[in-house]
Scaffold this motif. Sequence first.
Motif, PDB file in Angstrom:
ATOM      1  N   ALA A  28     -48.162  20.799 135.891  1.00  0.00           N
ATOM      2  CA  ALA A  28     -49.443  20.741 135.187  1.00  0.00           C
ATOM      3  C   ALA A  28     -50.180  19.450 135.504  1.00  0.00           C
ATOM      4  O   ALA A  28     -49.580  18.374 135.571  1.00  0.00           O
ATOM      5  CB  ALA A  28     -49.219  20.848 133.682  1.00  0.00           C
ATOM      6  N   SER A  29     -51.471  19.580 135.710  1.00  0.00           N
ATOM      7  CA  SER A  29     -52.336  18.421 135.931  1.00  0.00           C
ATOM      8  C   SER A  29     -53.725  18.752 135.395  1.00  0.00           C
ATOM      9  O   SER A  29     -53.974  19.870 134.934  1.00  0.00           O
ATOM     10  CB  SER A  29     -52.394  18.068 137.421  1.00  0.00           C
ATOM     11  N   ALA A  30     -54.636  17.791 135.449  1.00  0.00           N
ATOM     12  CA  ALA A  30     -55.994  18.030 134.947  1.00  0.00           C
ATOM     13  C   ALA A  30     -56.693  19.047 135.847  1.00  0.00           C
ATOM     14  O   ALA A  30     -56.808  18.827 137.053  1.00  0.00           O
ATOM     15  CB  ALA A  30     -56.773  16.723 134.915  1.00  0.00           C
ATOM     16  N   PRO A  31     -57.168  20.164 135.276  1.00  0.00           N
ATOM     17  CA  PRO A  31     -57.776  21.221 136.097  1.00  0.00           C
ATOM     18  C   PRO A  31     -59.260  21.056 136.342  1.00  0.00           C
ATOM     19  O   PRO A  31     -59.865  21.852 137.048  1.00  0.00           O
ATOM     20  CB  PRO A  31     -57.519  22.475 135.271  1.00  0.00           C
ATOM     21  N   ALA A  32     -59.878  20.040 135.718  1.00  0.00           N
ATOM     22  CA  ALA A  32     -61.331  19.862 135.783  1.00  0.00           C
ATOM     23  C   ALA A  32     -62.022  21.172 135.378  1.00  0.00           C
ATOM     24  O   ALA A  32     -61.570  21.853 134.461  1.00  0.00           O
ATOM     25  CB  ALA A  32     -61.755  19.362 137.164  1.00  0.00           C
ATOM     26  N   SER A  33     -63.066  21.563 136.075  1.00  0.00           N
ATOM     27  CA  SER A  33     -63.886  22.692 135.624  1.00  0.00           C
ATOM     28  C   SER A  33     -63.233  24.050 135.772  1.00  0.00           C
ATOM     29  O   SER A  33     -63.815  25.053 135.336  1.00  0.00           O
ATOM     30  CB  SER A  33     -65.227  22.695 136.362  1.00  0.00           C
ATOM     31  N   ASN A  34     -62.034  24.125 136.334  1.00  0.00           N
ATOM     32  CA  ASN A  34     -61.313  25.397 136.314  1.00  0.00           C
ATOM     33  C   ASN A  34     -61.022  25.827 134.883  1.00  0.00           C
ATOM     34  O   ASN A  34     -60.790  27.004 134.608  1.00  0.00           O
ATOM     35  CB  ASN A  34     -60.027  25.296 137.112  1.00  0.00           C
ATOM     36  N   GLU A  35     -61.050  24.865 133.954  1.00  0.00           N
ATOM     37  CA  GLU A  35     -60.850  25.174 132.533  1.00  0.00           C
ATOM     38  C   GLU A  35     -61.894  26.163 132.016  1.00  0.00           C
ATOM     39  O   GLU A  35     -61.643  26.913 131.066  1.00  0.00           O
ATOM     40  CB  GLU A  35     -60.910  23.889 131.708  1.00  0.00           C
ATOM     41  N   LYS A  36     -63.055  26.186 132.647  1.00  0.00           N
ATOM     42  CA  LYS A  36     -64.123  27.107 132.232  1.00  0.00           C
ATOM     43  C   LYS A  36     -63.702  28.572 132.372  1.00  0.00           C
ATOM     44  O   LYS A  36     -64.252  29.448 131.687  1.00  0.00           O
ATOM     45  CB  LYS A  36     -65.390  26.849 133.041  1.00  0.00           C
ATOM     46  N   VAL A 251     -54.879  22.234 126.231  1.00  0.00           N
ATOM     47  CA  VAL A 251     -56.309  22.553 126.204  1.00  0.00           C
ATOM     48  C   VAL A 251     -56.981  21.607 125.226  1.00  0.00           C
ATOM     49  O   VAL A 251     -56.684  21.630 124.036  1.00  0.00           O
ATOM     50  CB  VAL A 251     -56.557  24.011 125.785  1.00  0.00           C
ATOM     51  N   GLU A 252     -57.879  20.773 125.725  1.00  0.00           N
ATOM     52  CA  GLU A 252     -58.586  19.834 124.861  1.00  0.00           C
ATOM     53  C   GLU A 252     -60.064  20.163 124.700  1.00  0.00           C
ATOM     54  O   GLU A 252     -60.696  19.723 123.750  1.00  0.00           O
ATOM     55  CB  GLU A 252     -58.453  18.398 125.403  1.00  0.00           C
ATOM     56  N   ASP A 253     -60.622  20.927 125.647  1.00  0.00           N
ATOM     57  CA  ASP A 253     -62.049  21.209 125.590  1.00  0.00           C
ATOM     58  C   ASP A 253     -62.334  22.544 126.261  1.00  0.00           C
ATOM     59  O   ASP A 253     -61.414  23.267 126.661  1.00  0.00           O
ATOM     60  CB  ASP A 253     -62.851  20.072 126.230  1.00  0.00           C
ATOM     61  N   GLY A 254     -63.616  22.874 126.390  1.00  0.00           N
ATOM     62  CA  GLY A 254     -63.986  24.134 127.022  1.00  0.00           C
ATOM     63  C   GLY A 254     -64.463  23.995 128.449  1.00  0.00           C
ATOM     64  O   GLY A 254     -64.482  24.966 129.202  1.00  0.00           O
ATOM     65  N   SER A 255     -64.851  22.777 128.823  1.00  0.00           N
ATOM     66  CA  SER A 255     -65.495  22.551 130.113  1.00  0.00           C
ATOM     67  C   SER A 255     -64.559  22.021 131.183  1.00  0.00           C
ATOM     68  O   SER A 255     -64.850  22.143 132.376  1.00  0.00           O
ATOM     69  CB  SER A 255     -66.646  21.552 129.943  1.00  0.00           C
ATOM     70  N   GLY A 256     -63.456  21.387 130.781  1.00  0.00           N
ATOM     71  CA  GLY A 256     -62.588  20.728 131.742  1.00  0.00           C
ATOM     72  C   GLY A 256     -62.973  19.289 132.017  1.00  0.00           C
ATOM     73  O   GLY A 256     -62.411  18.659 132.917  1.00  0.00           O
ATOM     74  N   PRO A 265     -51.254  25.637 138.607  1.00  0.00           N
ATOM     75  CA  PRO A 265     -51.776  26.740 139.415  1.00  0.00           C
ATOM     76  C   PRO A 265     -51.352  28.106 138.881  1.00  0.00           C
ATOM     77  O   PRO A 265     -52.131  29.073 138.937  1.00  0.00           O
ATOM     78  CB  PRO A 265     -51.175  26.466 140.796  1.00  0.00           C
ATOM     79  N   THR A 266     -50.146  28.197 138.335  1.00  0.00           N
ATOM     80  CA  THR A 266     -49.678  29.471 137.787  1.00  0.00           C
ATOM     81  C   THR A 266     -50.552  29.936 136.627  1.00  0.00           C
ATOM     82  O   THR A 266     -50.764  31.141 136.443  1.00  0.00           O
ATOM     83  CB  THR A 266     -48.214  29.353 137.327  1.00  0.00           C
ATOM     84  N   THR A 267     -51.074  28.973 135.837  1.00  0.00           N
ATOM     85  CA  THR A 267     -51.990  29.340 134.748  1.00  0.00           C
ATOM     86  C   THR A 267     -53.150  30.170 135.291  1.00  0.00           C
ATOM     87  O   THR A 267     -53.473  31.242 134.764  1.00  0.00           O
ATOM     88  CB  THR A 267     -52.556  28.076 134.070  1.00  0.00           C
ATOM     89  N   ARG A 311     -66.577  35.462 151.809  1.00  0.00           N
ATOM     90  CA  ARG A 311     -65.284  36.102 151.561  1.00  0.00           C
ATOM     91  C   ARG A 311     -64.496  35.449 150.430  1.00  0.00           C
ATOM     92  O   ARG A 311     -63.412  35.919 150.084  1.00  0.00           O
ATOM     93  CB  ARG A 311     -64.428  36.103 152.836  1.00  0.00           C
ATOM     94  N   VAL A 312     -65.042  34.371 149.869  1.00  0.00           N
ATOM     95  CA  VAL A 312     -64.322  33.629 148.827  1.00  0.00           C
ATOM     96  C   VAL A 312     -65.191  33.544 147.577  1.00  0.00           C
ATOM     97  O   VAL A 312     -66.384  33.216 147.657  1.00  0.00           O
ATOM     98  CB  VAL A 312     -63.956  32.209 149.305  1.00  0.00           C
ATOM     99  N   ARG A 313     -64.613  33.864 146.441  1.00  0.00           N
ATOM    100  CA  ARG A 313     -65.244  33.655 145.135  1.00  0.00           C
ATOM    101  C   ARG A 313     -64.292  32.791 144.328  1.00  0.00           C
ATOM    102  O   ARG A 313     -63.163  33.209 144.053  1.00  0.00           O
ATOM    103  CB  ARG A 313     -65.467  34.990 144.408  1.00  0.00           C
ATOM    104  N   ALA A 314     -64.746  31.599 143.930  1.00  0.00           N
ATOM    105  CA  ALA A 314     -63.805  30.685 143.287  1.00  0.00           C
ATOM    106  C   ALA A 314     -64.524  29.664 142.419  1.00  0.00           C
ATOM    107  O   ALA A 314     -65.674  29.294 142.674  1.00  0.00           O
ATOM    108  CB  ALA A 314     -62.973  29.968 144.344  1.00  0.00           C
ATOM    109  N   LYS A 315     -63.808  29.209 141.389  1.00  0.00           N
ATOM    110  CA  LYS A 315     -64.326  28.164 140.499  1.00  0.00           C
ATOM    111  C   LYS A 315     -63.906  26.805 141.021  1.00  0.00           C
ATOM    112  O   LYS A 315     -62.725  26.553 141.241  1.00  0.00           O
ATOM    113  CB  LYS A 315     -63.794  28.350 139.072  1.00  0.00           C
ATOM    114  N   THR A 316     -64.897  25.962 141.230  1.00  0.00           N
ATOM    115  CA  THR A 316     -64.640  24.595 141.665  1.00  0.00           C
ATOM    116  C   THR A 316     -64.327  23.709 140.460  1.00  0.00           C
ATOM    117  O   THR A 316     -64.599  24.068 139.312  1.00  0.00           O
ATOM    118  CB  THR A 316     -65.866  24.027 142.383  1.00  0.00           C
ATOM    119  N   GLY A 317     -63.781  22.533 140.748  1.00  0.00           N
ATOM    120  CA  GLY A 317     -63.551  21.552 139.705  1.00  0.00           C
ATOM    121  C   GLY A 317     -63.446  20.170 140.306  1.00  0.00           C
ATOM    122  O   GLY A 317     -62.711  19.977 141.286  1.00  0.00           O
TER     123      GLY A 317
END
Length: 368
Positions: A28-36, A251-256, A265-267, A311-317
């Motif tokens: 586990a590490s800080a996911p940044a905006s993937n938390e969204k 989970v501390e917030d909604g935005s990351g 990554p498994t999350t 070809r890629v759809r993904a959430k950045t962070g």
Amino acid sequence: MRGTTAANVDYQIEISGIGAISQNPNRASAPASNEKLLTSLTLLDLVGPSYRYVTTVGSTAPITAGTVDGDLVLIGSGDPTMTERDLGGMAKELARDGLRTVTGRLIVDDSRYSHTTRAPGWKHDFVPGESGTVDAFTVNNNDWRGGPSFIADPTPANAGLWRKALTNNGITVAGGTTIGKAPGALVPVISHSSRPLSAIVGMTLNESINFYAEMMLREAGYQRSGYGSRATGVAAVHARAAVLQIPLGVVEDGSGLSYDDRESPTTFTTLLDALPTQTMAYQSIYDGLPVSCRRGGTLEYRMCGSTVKDRVRAKTGTLDHISSLSGYAITANNRLVVFSFLLSGIGNVYTANAHIDAAIKAVVNTTA
């Protein structure tokens, strides 16, 4: 990922029909905006993609001969997209309905959410630098002015915009402005509906709008418990993840934005794998994810090679020394790929992103 500047390179890549490759997928590490992704899934599953925030206006007495002999009351719905122009439209509608005078007060009820915006692990300047103040009566992202008093509570200033809109449309309110709970019995007058939640989620993910995500977290808390706060929103995320068997960290917030958030990554691969079975949420999230090399999203300038574009759809962070990317890709042989990269301790975000993009490109180009 040889040559990366990251201290921790954690990833999980699942290729349909072939299998998975990974490195420290459960760390586990800080996911940044993937938390969204977690926030969006939670609220979508609670209320559905067609849900609209409805801001209502009522009065303590009916409109009679152009006059409300009492108070005019606006009840904040938590709509994160409300603008000053919307307020003008609402005032114009009241004027068309014949309202000219309110003998009592202008009341604004913002009690749906708590007034706490910052979360553990946020830098002090994240408000308003990265997110406006969370409030149930929001106007212009709650970042249209500055100053400590506005940051602490934007409702009085937003109520001033509402009064101005009424005045500009020929409606006079004789009394002062009160911020507080609406009286129990109101005569319904007008309402304003937001765009569907699916569209708001799309903007939140595609443009990585922190404020929208924090507001959606509060709404998830409200829908589950009757009161929107950071704590009730986090509880809603945990409850939904438990149903879908998504392993959560912290989970501390909604935005990351929080450096104290912790996911693996498994999350995110578990979440993305679960989405097709959650038909209400899947299309909204899938459609909302930024697309490689497509204008307007956070992947606009990434993965623009001819074999990987679109070809890629993904959430950045992105945070200081942190880069993440979780989403879907389609290989050259039309196999579905689900992936999550969480990099922390990196020295250069751009270099780290280039390594992530190269890894995804290699997977997309596979002919296995």
